[in-house]
Design a protein around this motif. Structure first.
Motif, PDB file in Angstrom:
ATOM      1  N   ARG A 378       0.849  -1.187   0.000  1.00  0.00           N
ATOM      2  CA  ARG A 378       0.000   0.000   0.000  1.00  0.00           C
ATOM      3  C   ARG A 378       0.882   1.235   0.000  1.00  0.00           C
ATOM      4  O   ARG A 378       1.637   1.473   0.943  1.00  0.00           O
ATOM      5  N   VAL A 379       0.806   2.022  -1.052  1.00  0.00           N
ATOM      6  CA  VAL A 379       1.599   3.245  -1.166  1.00  0.00           C
ATOM      7  C   VAL A 379       0.848   4.376  -0.494  1.00  0.00           C
ATOM      8  O   VAL A 379      -0.256   4.743  -0.907  1.00  0.00           O
ATOM      9  N   VAL A 380       1.444   4.919   0.566  1.00  0.00           N
ATOM     10  CA  VAL A 380       0.836   6.010   1.322  1.00  0.00           C
ATOM     11  C   VAL A 380       1.435   7.321   0.833  1.00  0.00           C
ATOM     12  O   VAL A 380       2.634   7.567   0.992  1.00  0.00           O
ATOM     13  N   ARG A 381       0.603   8.150   0.228  1.00  0.00           N
ATOM     14  CA  ARG A 381       1.076   9.429  -0.304  1.00  0.00           C
ATOM     15  C   ARG A 381       1.202  10.446   0.822  1.00  0.00           C
ATOM     16  O   ARG A 381       0.387  10.480   1.751  1.00  0.00           O
ATOM     17  N   SER A 382       2.240  11.275   0.755  1.00  0.00           N
ATOM     18  CA  SER A 382       2.451  12.290   1.786  1.00  0.00           C
ATOM     19  C   SER A 382       3.350  13.387   1.245  1.00  0.00           C
ATOM     20  O   SER A 382       3.949  13.255   0.173  1.00  0.00           O
ATOM     21  N   GLY A 383       3.462  14.463   2.017  1.00  0.00           N
ATOM     22  CA  GLY A 383       4.344  15.565   1.650  1.00  0.00           C
ATOM     23  C   GLY A 383       5.802  15.174   1.662  1.00  0.00           C
ATOM     24  O   GLY A 383       6.654  15.887   1.109  1.00  0.00           O
ATOM     25  N   MET A 384       6.137  14.045   2.300  1.00  0.00           N
ATOM     26  CA  MET A 384       7.518  13.580   2.336  1.00  0.00           C
ATOM     27  C   MET A 384       8.077  13.342   0.937  1.00  0.00           C
ATOM     28  O   MET A 384       9.287  13.385   0.732  1.00  0.00           O
ATOM     29  N   GLU A 385       7.185  13.062  -0.004  1.00  0.00           N
ATOM     30  CA  GLU A 385       7.629  12.797  -1.370  1.00  0.00           C
ATOM     31  C   GLU A 385       8.375  13.989  -1.962  1.00  0.00           C
ATOM     32  O   GLU A 385       9.187  13.834  -2.873  1.00  0.00           O
ATOM     33  N   HIS A 386       8.100  15.164  -1.455  1.00  0.00           N
ATOM     34  CA  HIS A 386       8.687  16.383  -2.007  1.00  0.00           C
ATOM     35  C   HIS A 386       9.913  16.847  -1.218  1.00  0.00           C
ATOM     36  O   HIS A 386      10.548  17.825  -1.595  1.00  0.00           O
ATOM     37  N   HIS A 387      10.216  16.177  -0.104  1.00  0.00           N
ATOM     38  CA  HIS A 387      11.324  16.618   0.739  1.00  0.00           C
ATOM     39  C   HIS A 387      12.633  15.963   0.329  1.00  0.00           C
ATOM     40  O   HIS A 387      12.642  14.840  -0.195  1.00  0.00           O
ATOM     41  N   CYS A 388      13.722  16.635   0.583  1.00  0.00           N
ATOM     42  CA  CYS A 388      15.041  16.049   0.401  1.00  0.00           C
ATOM     43  C   CYS A 388      15.328  15.133   1.593  1.00  0.00           C
ATOM     44  O   CYS A 388      14.946  15.439   2.727  1.00  0.00           O
ATOM     45  N   CYS A 389      16.006  14.004   1.350  1.00  0.00           N
ATOM     46  CA  CYS A 389      16.289  13.058   2.433  1.00  0.00           C
ATOM     47  C   CYS A 389      17.272  13.646   3.439  1.00  0.00           C
ATOM     48  O   CYS A 389      17.335  13.206   4.583  1.00  0.00           O
ATOM     49  N   GLY A 390      18.071  14.603   3.025  1.00  0.00           N
ATOM     50  CA  GLY A 390      19.090  15.179   3.899  1.00  0.00           C
ATOM     51  C   GLY A 390      20.468  15.153   3.276  1.00  0.00           C
ATOM     52  O   GLY A 390      21.346  15.923   3.650  1.00  0.00           O
ATOM     53  N   GLY A 391      20.669  14.248   2.327  1.00  0.00           N
ATOM     54  CA  GLY A 391      21.899  14.286   1.543  1.00  0.00           C
ATOM     55  C   GLY A 391      23.052  13.486   2.111  1.00  0.00           C
ATOM     56  O   GLY A 391      23.325  13.527   3.312  1.00  0.00           O
ATOM     57  N   VAL A 392      23.741  12.737   1.234  1.00  0.00           N
ATOM     58  CA  VAL A 392      24.906  11.953   1.650  1.00  0.00           C
ATOM     59  C   VAL A 392      26.052  12.869   2.045  1.00  0.00           C
ATOM     60  O   VAL A 392      26.814  12.568   2.967  1.00  0.00           O
ATOM     61  N   LYS A 393      26.198  14.002   1.353  1.00  0.00           N
ATOM     62  CA  LYS A 393      27.269  14.933   1.714  1.00  0.00           C
ATOM     63  C   LYS A 393      27.103  15.410   3.142  1.00  0.00           C
ATOM     64  O   LYS A 393      28.067  15.469   3.912  1.00  0.00           O
ATOM     65  N   ASN A 394      25.866  15.718   3.518  1.00  0.00           N
ATOM     66  CA  ASN A 394      25.587  16.143   4.882  1.00  0.00           C
ATOM     67  C   ASN A 394      25.906  15.020   5.870  1.00  0.00           C
ATOM     68  O   ASN A 394      26.436  15.259   6.957  1.00  0.00           O
ATOM     69  N   LEU A 395      25.607  13.776   5.483  1.00  0.00           N
ATOM     70  CA  LEU A 395      25.873  12.626   6.347  1.00  0.00           C
ATOM     71  C   LEU A 395      27.373  12.464   6.578  1.00  0.00           C
ATOM     72  O   LEU A 395      27.831  12.260   7.715  1.00  0.00           O
ATOM     73  N   PHE A 396      28.162  12.568   5.512  1.00  0.00           N
ATOM     74  CA  PHE A 396      29.619  12.476   5.650  1.00  0.00           C
ATOM     75  C   PHE A 396      30.153  13.626   6.505  1.00  0.00           C
ATOM     76  O   PHE A 396      31.021  13.420   7.364  1.00  0.00           O
ATOM     77  N   ASP A 397      29.665  14.838   6.255  1.00  0.00           N
ATOM     78  CA  ASP A 397      30.136  15.992   7.024  1.00  0.00           C
ATOM     79  C   ASP A 397      29.886  15.790   8.513  1.00  0.00           C
ATOM     80  O   ASP A 397      30.743  16.108   9.352  1.00  0.00           O
ATOM     81  N   ARG A 398      28.726  15.279   8.870  1.00  0.00           N
ATOM     82  CA  ARG A 398      28.398  15.067  10.286  1.00  0.00           C
ATOM     83  C   ARG A 398      29.333  14.051  10.919  1.00  0.00           C
ATOM     84  O   ARG A 398      29.812  14.243  12.036  1.00  0.00           O
ATOM     85  N   HIS A 399      29.607  12.963  10.214  1.00  0.00           N
ATOM     86  CA  HIS A 399      30.478  11.929  10.777  1.00  0.00           C
ATOM     87  C   HIS A 399      31.921  12.407  10.855  1.00  0.00           C
ATOM     88  O   HIS A 399      32.630  12.116  11.829  1.00  0.00           O
ATOM     89  N   GLN A 400      32.359  13.142   9.846  1.00  0.00           N
ATOM     90  CA  GLN A 400      33.739  13.621   9.864  1.00  0.00           C
ATOM     91  C   GLN A 400      33.958  14.702  10.917  1.00  0.00           C
ATOM     92  O   GLN A 400      35.068  14.874  11.418  1.00  0.00           O
ATOM     93  N   ASN A 401      32.890  15.427  11.262  1.00  0.00           N
ATOM     94  CA  ASN A 401      32.999  16.468  12.280  1.00  0.00           C
ATOM     95  C   ASN A 401      32.592  15.985  13.664  1.00  0.00           C
ATOM     96  O   ASN A 401      32.517  16.771  14.603  1.00  0.00           O
ATOM     97  N   GLY A 402      32.312  14.685  13.792  1.00  0.00           N
ATOM     98  CA  GLY A 402      31.970  14.117  15.094  1.00  0.00           C
ATOM     99  C   GLY A 402      30.560  14.403  15.561  1.00  0.00           C
ATOM    100  O   GLY A 402      30.265  14.249  16.756  1.00  0.00           O
ATOM    101  N   HIS A 403      29.677  14.826  14.657  1.00  0.00           N
ATOM    102  CA  HIS A 403      28.293  15.137  15.042  1.00  0.00           C
ATOM    103  C   HIS A 403      27.369  13.990  14.642  1.00  0.00           C
ATOM    104  O   HIS A 403      26.460  14.152  13.828  1.00  0.00           O
ATOM    105  N   THR A 404      27.630  12.805  15.180  1.00  0.00           N
ATOM    106  CA  THR A 404      26.879  11.626  14.767  1.00  0.00           C
ATOM    107  C   THR A 404      25.589  11.457  15.547  1.00  0.00           C
ATOM    108  O   THR A 404      24.700  10.713  15.119  1.00  0.00           O
ATOM    109  N   LYS A 405      25.470  12.111  16.683  1.00  0.00           N
ATOM    110  CA  LYS A 405      24.270  11.963  17.499  1.00  0.00           C
ATOM    111  C   LYS A 405      23.263  13.059  17.162  1.00  0.00           C
ATOM    112  O   LYS A 405      23.628  14.204  16.930  1.00  0.00           O
ATOM    113  N   GLY A 406      22.009  12.672  17.172  1.00  0.00           N
ATOM    114  CA  GLY A 406      20.976  13.646  16.847  1.00  0.00           C
ATOM    115  C   GLY A 406      20.815  13.801  15.345  1.00  0.00           C
ATOM    116  O   GLY A 406      21.741  13.543  14.572  1.00  0.00           O
ATOM    117  N   LEU A 407      19.658  14.232  14.925  1.00  0.00           N
ATOM    118  CA  LEU A 407      19.362  14.381  13.506  1.00  0.00           C
ATOM    119  C   LEU A 407      19.299  15.857  13.132  1.00  0.00           C
ATOM    120  O   LEU A 407      18.701  16.652  13.853  1.00  0.00           O
TER     121      LEU A 407
END
Length: 482
Positions: A378-407
């Motif tokens: 069952r495909v549930v439609r929502s506004g999430m379809e239009h949002h960016c996931c947050g980006g892999v670059k942002n994920l790498f930056d957080r881990h490289q800067n030690g900010h792994t906790k919290g979103l």
């Protein structure tokens, strides 16, 4: 959705800012991205679509904070006094700009100049791709190292030594971006039809989710589509480019070299369809084919490729067969292949920003929804379809800067939507998006993995669910797959 438009500066002010300001100091005046930015007249159309601080209270309700600030600062000849790593390269700005200005492209050009990460470039020179250890920083934490080691042993992602040598010889003699020009108008694209055979790209990011690649191969075989691969194929340069480790020209040369490899592997009479599980690859090849449609660009590329005994010919020979365009051509066949209907599974769909950039639309394309629905979920439609996931670059930056906790804010936004809609699984078309969702504790499947489960593939041997960081067992166990 209305945004706060910038005051319309005079064209002369923009021209002087670009010529004498910060961009001119960072980029060659012939850089296609700089030439493109000169068309910006500060209308503010991109402002409400920038997700960098969307709905964040700290931004004082100022939607599109990053795009607006970057535009204003660069036009005034200043470096933006914000963290450019907040730009996740979703390219929403490009798809809504009435003058086709890529604000994301110019942000990445500045980021690329200031934050080139030599580690990614060194990996390209040493391995011809992003090898497994490129992702090691993302696997720190209890239990994650074991998953990393298991993947690295079973899926080492080797590239032929000859290919590595060719990549090294290309990148050690760089070509300036100013050597290339943007096409005056979009080149005609070869229409995608049901192909008898395809070249299946090996994606660097597939290391994290080998099940997506294995599922793709199984589906192609089930549909009767012959596929070829080659160990001479290397990274397309897309992921290193967006991470700040490979420049504009580097990506074009790497992709053009791979086109030569693909042509040698297939050499059909009519055309070559290129597919894979990664929309960043699709975007890289689509952009390269567009640039190579200009004869002067092709001449520059072939001069560089000549050093390694290669050349790229007519770009019209190739067509990019992204899975969201290819699989919908086979919906009836996929329905017949379904052995286990995934009834009772509530899924959300998330279409990658690089697929949207490639197609030039912010609208949610029907392909991903239709393919998910084929499985019985069952495909549930929502506004999430239009949002960016947050980006892999942002994920790498957080881990490289030690900010792994919290979103961070974008992750919080989509995670909240997932919980509010009581979803079981997010379905994505991108291994990068899959990585981001997986890291934020959201059960996620690549669309190829979802299709493979419905067509009877083994959850562990083919889909490799044990490699996911967020367990899929509760969702799949509830519907009887595990």
């Amino acid at each position: 959705m209305l945004g706060r438009a910038l005051p319309g500066p005079e064209q002369g002010v923009i021209r002087d800012a670009i010529t004498e300001g910060v961009i001119r100091r960072l980029l060659d005046k012939g850089d296609p991205r700089l030439q493109n930015f000169q068309l910006c007249n500060g209308c503010g159309s991109c402002t409400p679509y920038c997700p960098a601080q969307i709905n964040d209270l700290e931004a004082n309700g100022d939607r599109g904070y990053l795009a607006r600030k970057v535009t204003a600062a660069l036009q005034a000849g200043r470096r933006p006094e914000i963290d450019l790593s907040d730009c996740v390269q979703c390219y929403s700005c490009e798809t809504v700009c009435p003058r086709s200005v890529s604000i994301g492209g110019i942000i990445n050009a500045v980021y690329e100049t200031e934050h080139v990460q030599p580690v990614f470039r060194r990996m390209l020179l040493d391995r011809g791709c992003l090898p497994p250890h490129a992702f090691l920083p993302l696997y720190t934490g209890r239990g994650r190292i074991r998953k990393f080691v298991a993947k690295a042993i079973q899926y080492p992602c080797p590239v032929d030594d000859r290919a590595v040598d060719e990549v090294r010889r290309l990148l050690l003699h760089p070509v300036e971006a100013s050597a290339f020009s943007r096409p005056g108008h979009p080149a005609p694209k070869r229409p995608l039809t049901r192909p008898d055979q395809v070249f299946h790209l090996n994606s660097c990011c597939a290391f994290n989710y080998p099940g997506a690649d294995l599922s793709q191969r199984e589906i192609l075989a089930a549909l009767g589509i012959r596929y070829e691969t080659s160990r001479l194929q290397t990274c397309c340069g897309g992921a290193p480019h967006y991470m700040g480790g490979a420049g504009f020209a580097d990506r074009l040369l790497l992709t053009a070299r791979n086109l030569s490899v693909i042509r040698d592997a297939l050499e059909p009479d009519d055309g070559i369809a290129i597919t894979g599980i990664c929309p960043t690859c699709s975007d890289s090849y689509t952009a390269a084919l567009e640039l190579l449609s200009v004869s002067t660009n092709r001449a520059v590329v072939n001069e560089a490729l000549g050093r390694i005994g290669r050349e790229v010919g007519n770009p019209g020979t190739f067509v990019v067969a992204n899975i969201l365009d290819l699989y919908p051509l086979y919906l009836d066949e996929l329905r017949r292949l379904v052995e286990t209907r995934l009834s009772g599974l509530r899924v959300g769909v998330h279409v990658s920003c690089h697929y949207r950039k490639m197609t030039g639309t912010l609208a949610v394309p029907p392909g991903l929804q239709d393919l998910a629905a084929v499985t019985g979920a069952r495909v549930v439609r929502s506004g999430m379809e239009h949002h960016c996931c947050g980006g892999v670059k942002n994920l790498f930056d957080r881990h490289q800067n030690g900010h792994t906790k919290g979103l961070p804010r974008l992750n919080r936004l989509v995670h909240k939507g997932f919980m509010q809609h009581r979803l079981d699984v997010m379905v994505v078309d991108c291994p990068g998006c899959e990585l981001v969702y997986d890291h934020m504790g959201v059960p996620v499947l690549h669309i190829t993995e979802l299709l493979a489960l419905a067509t009877g593939a083994d959850p562990r041997e083919t889909v490799c669910i044990q490699g996911h960081l967020t367990s899929l067992s509760p969702a799949l166990g509830r519907i009887g797959i595990l």
